[in-house]
Design a protein around this motif. Structure first.
Motif, PDB file in Angstrom:
ATOM      1  N   UNK A   1       0.834  -1.207   0.000  1.00  0.00           N
ATOM      2  CA  UNK A   1       0.000   0.000   0.000  1.00  0.00           C
ATOM      3  C   UNK A   1       0.861   1.246   0.000  1.00  0.00           C
ATOM      4  N   UNK A   2       1.922   1.219   0.767  1.00  0.00           N
ATOM      5  CA  UNK A   2       2.833   2.352   0.842  1.00  0.00           C
ATOM      6  C   UNK A   2       3.419   2.659  -0.540  1.00  0.00           C
ATOM      7  N   UNK A   3       3.796   1.627  -1.258  1.00  0.00           N
ATOM      8  CA  UNK A   3       4.341   1.806  -2.611  1.00  0.00           C
ATOM      9  C   UNK A   3       3.277   2.378  -3.545  1.00  0.00           C
ATOM     10  N   UNK A   4       2.031   1.887  -3.433  1.00  0.00           N
ATOM     11  CA  UNK A   4       0.948   2.352  -4.305  1.00  0.00           C
ATOM     12  C   UNK A   4       0.660   3.837  -4.084  1.00  0.00           C
ATOM     13  N   UNK A   5       0.657   4.257  -2.820  1.00  0.00           N
ATOM     14  CA  UNK A   5       0.428   5.674  -2.516  1.00  0.00           C
ATOM     15  C   UNK A   5       1.552   6.532  -3.092  1.00  0.00           C
ATOM     16  N   UNK A   6       2.777   6.041  -2.999  1.00  0.00           N
ATOM     17  CA  UNK A   6       3.923   6.773  -3.546  1.00  0.00           C
ATOM     18  C   UNK A   6       3.795   6.934  -5.059  1.00  0.00           C
ATOM     19  N   UNK A   7       3.340   5.896  -5.731  1.00  0.00           N
ATOM     20  CA  UNK A   7       3.165   5.959  -7.192  1.00  0.00           C
ATOM     21  C   UNK A   7       2.134   7.027  -7.563  1.00  0.00           C
ATOM     22  N   UNK A   8       1.025   7.078  -6.823  1.00  0.00           N
ATOM     23  CA  UNK A   8       0.018   8.105  -7.080  1.00  0.00           C
ATOM     24  C   UNK A   8       0.580   9.504  -6.838  1.00  0.00           C
ATOM     25  N   UNK A   9       1.412   9.631  -5.807  1.00  0.00           N
ATOM     26  CA  UNK A   9       2.046  10.910  -5.536  1.00  0.00           C
ATOM     27  C   UNK A   9       2.938  11.359  -6.682  1.00  0.00           C
TER      28      UNK A   9
END
Length: 517
Positions: free
Chosen positions: A399-407
């Motif tokens: 999830x942390x990686x997914x949020x970073x990608x959206x950022x």
């Protein structure tokens, strides 16, 4: 590659390697999800204080605030900083101890989890709403950090902005996914020190290069409205624009945002003893006053350097009403410092590491908070998907990686303003979580119906005011946090009073925590 660039790269690589090492060491103490999200509630008072403030003072400390002061004078930046100083102190004074005691009693490890257990919300409505708002506002907040890193390396080395931004994101995600909250807190403590050294060093260099403090003051006085807390400098007309009482109030109200910042509130929850929060409050308050004050003065000094001809003009002639270019002030100064020899290049690298520190210290904390909202609050508790400890840890990191990608996607445009992105996300958190946080800690009549209504109305008003009311201009051109916070506060009180009172169990818990605090 020049000697100055080599020196800068060495400093930055050493700094980044150190952050990854801290993440690796912290991973040895991260055994389960509670450790990953809250560090096992074992932070000391110094780490609690400095990590809280470093995670708060994102890239706007070293880029946004000096850039705004350089661009339009001290009014906008000054009233914002005064509000932040007041908000910091009051948040530590009124929120920290009660929240620490309440969350320990309820065994809550995230902010949405606290609201669920505080109001005994068996249907997980508060949990779901809180988690969704955290995702909505943390993604752009994280994007502002990535944008700052992209601007840093693009301006410094002339490399592609998007490539620089992605590389920075990978580093931040690397140590955060490894060590979780403990890694984020320990690196934030180190980063606060680096940020402080960078500010003092650049300010000293700037004053000397501009010809001394007297030249800096004389230059600022020659610009209409520049040193006036009731006016701003108009770069197009070279005139002073009035800065009215409503502008002052709404910018001062930035301080209200502190009561709803999940990544700051988590530090209160993670300290090992609530009795140590008093020392943490003093440390944090002193640091905030010095760091914000220096950041504003740095913008004034930078403008004097431009007038003296020793610093390039950071007012974009193609877009003279935008402060985006001015936000690169400290980067340009560091580049100039590096040209004086290898030792100075190493020092310049330390300054640039300070910018990375301000960015990374916020981004890592935001990624942790957003990750916990998805994996813990939505996937496991709201949707009822039971995960093993190993699966929960994997989900948290994914999830942390997914949020970073959206950022990264949101920050893709290099023209985006760091200060602009942060201000919107700050208003969102302040209005959604601030009013209900204060009332949940201090008013026992608050119930789950008022909490739900307040969070939704606060979040909705941020969007309504920014995109529908504020564009009307005139007296309506106010920062969206203040009106949204007030609306949410009123809605919570009214709805709580016209709906059933909380159960005796909830009231007894409230009274018990009140006596403890």
């Amino acid at each position: 590659m020049s000697i100055s660039q080599i020196g800068i790269i060495i400093s930055i690589l050493v700094y980044l390697a150190g952050m990854l090492l801290v993440g690796f060491v912290a991973s040895k103490s991260t055994n389960d999800v509670k450790d990953f999200y809250l560090g096992g509630r074992k932070l000391g008072p110094f780490v609690t204080a400095m990590s809280a403030e470093a995670s708060d003072m994102s890239s706007y400390l070293l880029m946004g605030v000096p850039g705004l002061a350089y661009f339009s004078g001290i009014a906008d930046a000054g009233w914002t900083c005064l509000g932040l100083i007041a908000g910091t102190y009051l948040n530590w004074l009124f929120t920290a101890k009660r929240l620490r005691n309440y969350t320990e009693k309820l065994d809550a490890i995230t902010i949405p989890d606290y609201f669920k257990k505080r109001f005994d919300d068996k249907n997980n409505v508060l949990l779901c709403i809180g988690a969704l708002f955290i995702i909505v506002f943390f993604v752009p907040y994280t994007a502002s950090g990535f944008s700052a890193c992209g601007k840093l390396f693009s301006s410094l080395f002339g490399i592609n902005y998007q490539l620089a931004m992605i590389t920075s994101a990978v580093i931040i995600v690397g140590y955060t996914t490894t060590g979780g909250f403990l890694a984020a807190s320990k690196t934030d403590f180190i980063q606060s020190i680096v940020m402080t050294i960078a500010l003092f060093f650049v300010l000293g260099y700037g004053v000397v290069t501009a010809g001394g403090a007297s030249n800096v003051i004389a230059n600022a006085q020659s610009l209409p409205g520049f040193l006036n807390m009731s006016a701003t400098h108009d770069n197009v007309a070279n005139a002073a624009n009035p800065y009215g009482v409503f502008n002052k109030i709404t910018m001062f109200c930035w301080g209200l945002g502190y009561f709803g910042m999940p990544h700051i509130l988590l530090r209160f929850m993670a300290i090992r003893k609530s009795s140590e929060l008093k020392l943490s409050r003093r440390i944090a308050s002193v640091w905030v006053v010095f760091s914000l004050g220096i950041a504003v003065v740095l913008g004034v000094v930078g403008r004097a350097m431009t007038t003296a001809g020793v610093l390039e003009d950071l007012i974009d002639p193609a877009n003279p009403t935008s402060s985006s270019l001015a936000e690169t002030l400290i980067v340009v100064l560091a580049r100039q410092i590096s040209e004086h020899g290898f030792i100075f290049a190493l020092l310049a690298g330390m300054v640039l590491a300070g910018i990375l520190a301000s960015t990374m210290s916020t981004a890592d904390s935001q990624l942790i908070a957003a990750s916990s909202s998805v994996s813990e609050n939505l996937i496991q508790e709201t949707f009822g998907i039971n995960l093993s400890e190993a699966a929960a840890m994997l989900t948290a990191r994914a999830t942390l990686v997914a949020v970073a990608v959206l950022g990264v996607v949101i920050a893709w445009n290099p023209s985006s303003s760091v200060f602009g992105i942060v201000s919107f996300a700050w208003a969102g958190f302040g209005a959604v979580f601030g009013p209900i946080m204060l009332l949940s800690l201090y008013w026992k009549r608050t119930n789950k119906f008022g909490a739900v209504a307040g969070m939704i109305s606060g979040g909705a008003m941020v969007f309504i005011w920014k995109y529908m009311v504020r564009p009307m201009g005139g007296v309506w051109d106010l920062y969206e946090l203040a009106p949204a916070f007030l609306v949410a506060l009123i809605v919570i009180v009214v709805v709580s009073l016209i709906t059933p009172a909380p159960a005796d169990k909830i009231t007894e818990e409230f009274e018990h925590v009140s006596k403890m605090s």
